[in-house]
Each structure stands twice: as C-alpha cells, then as structure tokens.
Design an enzyme around this catalytic site. Sequence first.
Site, short mmCIF file in Angstrom:
data_model
loop_
_atom_site.label_atom_id
_atom_site.label_comp_id
_atom_site.label_asym_id
_atom_site.label_seq_id
_atom_site.Cartn_x
_atom_site.Cartn_y
_atom_site.Cartn_z
N ARG A 121 3.21 -11.38 4.45
CA ARG A 121 4.67 -11.43 4.56
C ARG A 121 5.23 -10.99 5.91
O ARG A 121 6.45 -10.98 6.09
CB ARG A 121 5.30 -10.61 3.42
CG ARG A 121 5.07 -11.28 2.07
CD ARG A 121 5.49 -10.41 0.91
NE ARG A 121 6.92 -10.30 0.77
CZ ARG A 121 7.51 -9.62 -0.20
NH1 ARG A 121 6.79 -8.98 -1.09
NH2 ARG A 121 8.82 -9.56 -0.27
N PRO B 289 0.82 -1.20 0.00
CA PRO B 289 0.00 0.00 0.00
C PRO B 289 0.86 1.25 0.00
O PRO B 289 1.78 1.39 0.79
CB PRO B 289 -0.80 -0.12 1.30
CG PRO B 289 -0.69 -1.53 1.71
CD PRO B 289 0.63 -1.98 1.23
N GLU B 290 0.53 2.14 -0.90
CA GLU B 290 1.17 3.45 -0.95
C GLU B 290 0.14 4.47 -0.46
O GLU B 290 -0.91 4.07 0.05
CB GLU B 290 1.62 3.73 -2.39
CG GLU B 290 2.47 2.60 -2.96
CD GLU B 290 2.94 2.82 -4.39
OE1 GLU B 290 3.08 3.99 -4.79
OE2 GLU B 290 3.15 1.83 -5.09
#
Length: 288
Positions: free
Chosen positions: A124, A2-3
């Site tokens: 992750r 996510p940016e």
Amino acid sequence: MPELPEVETVRIGLQELIVGKTIESVTVYESKSLPAPPHDVAAFVRGATITAISRRAKVLLVQLSTNYTFVIHLKMTGQLVYRGESNFGAGHPNDSLIGELPDRSTRVSLQLSNGGVLYFNDQRKFGWIKLFPTTEIPFIDFMQAYGPEPLEAAFTTDVLYDRLQRRRRTNIKAALLDQTVLAGIGNIYADEALWGAKIYPKTLVQELTKKQVDLLWQEIRFVLALSIEKGGSTDRNYVNAEGKRGSYIDFARVFRREGKDCPRCGSEIIKMRVAGRGTHICPTCQVL
DNA sequence: CACTTGACCTGTCCGC
DNA sequence: TGCGGACAGGTCAAGT
C-alpha cells in the site's frame, strides 16, 4: 499492519541475518518509500556496515557504522525480507509466504557485500525508510512524542494510569491506539487486551476504575509478550525477516473471530466499529 | 484544546 | 466473470 510484536520479531530476525554485513548498493523502485534524493542515500550508505538493529514503538532502527541510521516504518503492509546465503540464486525457502523477489510490491532493496539482499516490500506504499544522522534520532518529533514501551520494567500499572489521563474524555480503545499514550499497540492487541481485561471498548477513559486499569496493564503485557513468542500475527501481509508467517492469530481470543465462540463464556463474538476501526468483542464479557 | 474523520494506496472479498 | 463498494494490522492533516 505490524504492531509491536511484529516489528520486534522482524528486529530479532534482522539482528541475526544482517548485523555485521556491509551495504554495497541501494535500489529504489518507488521514491515515495524512500523520500530523499536517492543518490544522496546511496552515497551515504555505500560501504557502511550494519552495526545494530533496534526498535522504538513500531519503528525499526538500522544503525550503520557511518553514524547514519535507517529509520523504518512498516505501517500497514510493509515487509523487510532478507534473501541470501543458503537460498541465494535458488528462489526462496519452501516455508516462505512470499515468492521470488523483487516482486511488484518491492519498493526498495539493499544489496549487501556477501551477495544477500534486504527487500522492503509494501503493497500500500504507506510505509517508509528515512536516513538520519544517528545522533539526531532521539530528537525527531515523532520519536519524542512516543509514550512508554509497554514491555519495559519502567512501565508499571501506575505509569499506564497516569498516561491514560491525557485522554480522559475519549474511549479506551482510541486511547490504546494513541502512540503518545503508550507505544506499540495497534488494532489487534487493543482488542485482545480489552477482551482480557473484560472492558467494553467504548468505555470512556475517565470511567475506568484503577482496578480495571491494573487488569488492562496485565493483559497488555500478556498479549504482547505472547505474540512475540509466537512470532507475531499474520492476518494478511505480515511476514518476518525470513518471509515466514507468525502464529499469534491462532491464539487470538476475539480478533477476527466474529461469529465464533468467546473462549471464556461461549457467547458469540461480534464485530463493531469503535474509533473508526473494526473492533471485536464478547458482548457478554465486555459490558459498560 | 480535545477529539473525530478522511486521506494516503493497493488488493481482496462480497453482493448483485 | 464483471463491477461497485466496503474494508484492511497505521498515522497524519484537516475538520468539528
């Protein structure tokens, strides 16, 4: 993952869904994701009401009535998904990208007093949730280091030009990814903005003309604002607070479009490696 | 000091 | 199908 636009989309969703609700308990499935003695965190937040959700760079701030704030970074694969009310006990919404929760990537969950649950999923395990006294937040080292918010009015083209001077000898792609230059841009929007400004990503910052920086400023604001409007980019894992995908990727001009036509000139988009990251360009529009 | 690379993790995809 | 390797949207510490 996510940016800025994705984190902002999650923020907007959480604001709607969980502000005003009270935390009943915390479940930690993976201690790495909430790196603190879990008993402490549970004790500090039990009975607290969620009062506001804000964002700085790619970080989400969930403010509590008890003068503590959850600081949350989703990193590459983090998700914050709320399940409650309408779908409580009934599986999940049909248009959600993810299924029954918790699942195998659920790391933390917050049980709310209305029966709803906020899930922090993170395949992750790079993301994290930390609890800070609210007054300390502005003084956290990484919060202090962040560059300006690109969508705020104070972020003028001159500000961008000045901020870029701290990375004069590196390439423009690396500079855009540097959160101390400006906050919130990641790999997707760096590629999209550089295509928009017709700048080759390996161009050294010191080689850019003021005119190029002006155009880059405009394109950064354009792609970020458009993506927020589209609910962010779902390339793989990203979902909003309701578990739904964003659609910016359908509007992307170069990102993940290698082998396809440049929408401006028709040349074939290629993928290369810049600043250690997969980088998408039009080899005709973006030249040194 | 400025800049680049590898590590952190899990999952998926691609070639053999 | 199976297996190894490369790669994935972020950020640090450690390296040059």
